[in-house]
Design an enzyme around this catalytic site. Structure first.
Site, short mmCIF file in Angstrom:
data_model
loop_
_atom_site.label_atom_id
_atom_site.label_comp_id
_atom_site.label_asym_id
_atom_site.label_seq_id
_atom_site.Cartn_x
_atom_site.Cartn_y
_atom_site.Cartn_z
N GLY A 68 0.80 -1.23 0.00
CA GLY A 68 0.00 0.00 0.00
C GLY A 68 0.83 1.27 0.00
O GLY A 68 0.34 2.31 0.43
N ARG A 69 2.05 1.18 -0.50
CA ARG A 69 2.94 2.35 -0.56
C ARG A 69 3.37 2.88 0.82
O ARG A 69 3.97 3.93 0.91
CB ARG A 69 2.30 3.52 -1.35
CG ARG A 69 2.02 3.19 -2.80
CD ARG A 69 3.32 3.03 -3.59
NE ARG A 69 3.08 2.69 -4.98
CZ ARG A 69 2.92 1.44 -5.43
NH1 ARG A 69 2.97 0.41 -4.60
NH2 ARG A 69 2.72 1.22 -6.70
N LEU A 70 3.01 2.14 1.87
CA LEU A 70 3.44 2.62 3.20
C LEU A 70 4.77 1.96 3.55
O LEU A 70 4.86 1.09 4.43
CB LEU A 70 2.35 2.33 4.25
CG LEU A 70 1.11 3.22 4.07
CD1 LEU A 70 0.11 2.98 5.19
CD2 LEU A 70 1.48 4.71 4.04
N HIS A 71 5.76 2.35 2.78
CA HIS A 71 7.08 1.75 2.89
C HIS A 71 7.73 2.12 4.22
O HIS A 71 7.37 3.10 4.85
CB HIS A 71 7.96 2.21 1.73
CG HIS A 71 7.28 2.10 0.41
ND1 HIS A 71 6.78 0.91 -0.06
CD2 HIS A 71 7.00 3.03 -0.54
CE1 HIS A 71 6.23 1.11 -1.25
NE2 HIS A 71 6.34 2.38 -1.56
#
Ligand code: FMN
Length: 210
Positions: free
Chosen positions: A188-191
């Site tokens: 979810g792009r929450l790297h």
């Protein structure tokens, strides 16, 4: 871009207190995952007018002690990057390992390695590569491939059966980091982004927004 899913969460507690030891762990993981050149890193420099340029070199191990300890690479001191570094030692380095969905960014200062260190590395390379390093006026315009091949053939003949002395214009740099960021892809792009920066006698690690 894929949804990055292979990495477990990365927390500050998982990191080595020493960012270079942590980097070595990630390099080992990237190598074990089958990256062909896990040591390839982008080196960005700026010229005397402040204009950046970047290129890839191979990381060749650590050198130095304490906060002077840094990442080494070898190159031509008269190249474009060498001229940039003579005017401004600030550099940025980036590793990207797609097989493990990780990247490391480093900002620091480059200094030339002691000559004996460069000598040892230079002479560990194959003879033909040593001759190549002597032959190439790295970053200069060359009239044609043939002109380069001819110069190389002349140098190969010159050095046939004998050692190649380390040229003055060739050697290593050590980049002592001031900040080191470990990035890994997450869903979810929450790297995860964890950055070490120097504070006092140690390193402060902070989490950054992805
Ligand atoms: C995978 C890879 C590894 C490289 N390793 C080095 C290296 O270790 N040293 C080097 O001087 N150039 C290396 N190069 C070439 C540089 O990217 C670059 O072309 C060269 O250093 C000249 O850069 P400059 O004109 O900006 O100084 C490598 C290129 C690639 C693609």
């Amino acid at each position: 871009m894929p949804q990055y899913t292979q990495n477990p969460p990365l927390d500050i507690a998982d990191l080595d207190a020493d960012p270079l030891a942590q980097l070595q762990r990630w390099l080992d993981d990237a190598g074990a995952a089958g990256m062909i050149e896990p040591t390839a890193m982008t080196v960005a420099t700026v010229d005397a007018q402040g204009r950046p340029s970047a290129r890839i070199v191979l990381f060749k191990g650590f050198h130095g002690e304490g906060f002077e300890r840094g990442l080494t690479f070898f190159t031509n001191y008269d190249s474009r990057k060498g001229r940039d570094l003579a005017a401004n030692p600030h550099v940025a380095l980036v590793f990207w390992w797609d097989k493990v969905e990780r990247s490391v960014r480093i900002e620091g200062r480059a200094a030339k390695l002691p000559r004996e260190v460069s000598e040892r590395y230079f002479h560990s390379r194959p003879h033909d590569s040593q001759v190549g390093a002597v032959t190439s006026r790295q970053s200069a315009v060359v009239r044609s491939r043939e002109a380069l091949d001819q110069r190389y053939a002349e140098q190969l003949a010159h050095y046939e059966g004998r050692g190649v002395p380390l040229p003055e214009f060739w050697g290593g740099y050590r980049v002592a980091p001031e900040a080191v960021e470990f990035w890994q892809g997450r869903h979810g792009r929450l790297h995860d982004r964890l950055r070490y920066r120097r504070e006092g006698d140690g390193w402060l690690v902070e989490r950054l927004e992805p």
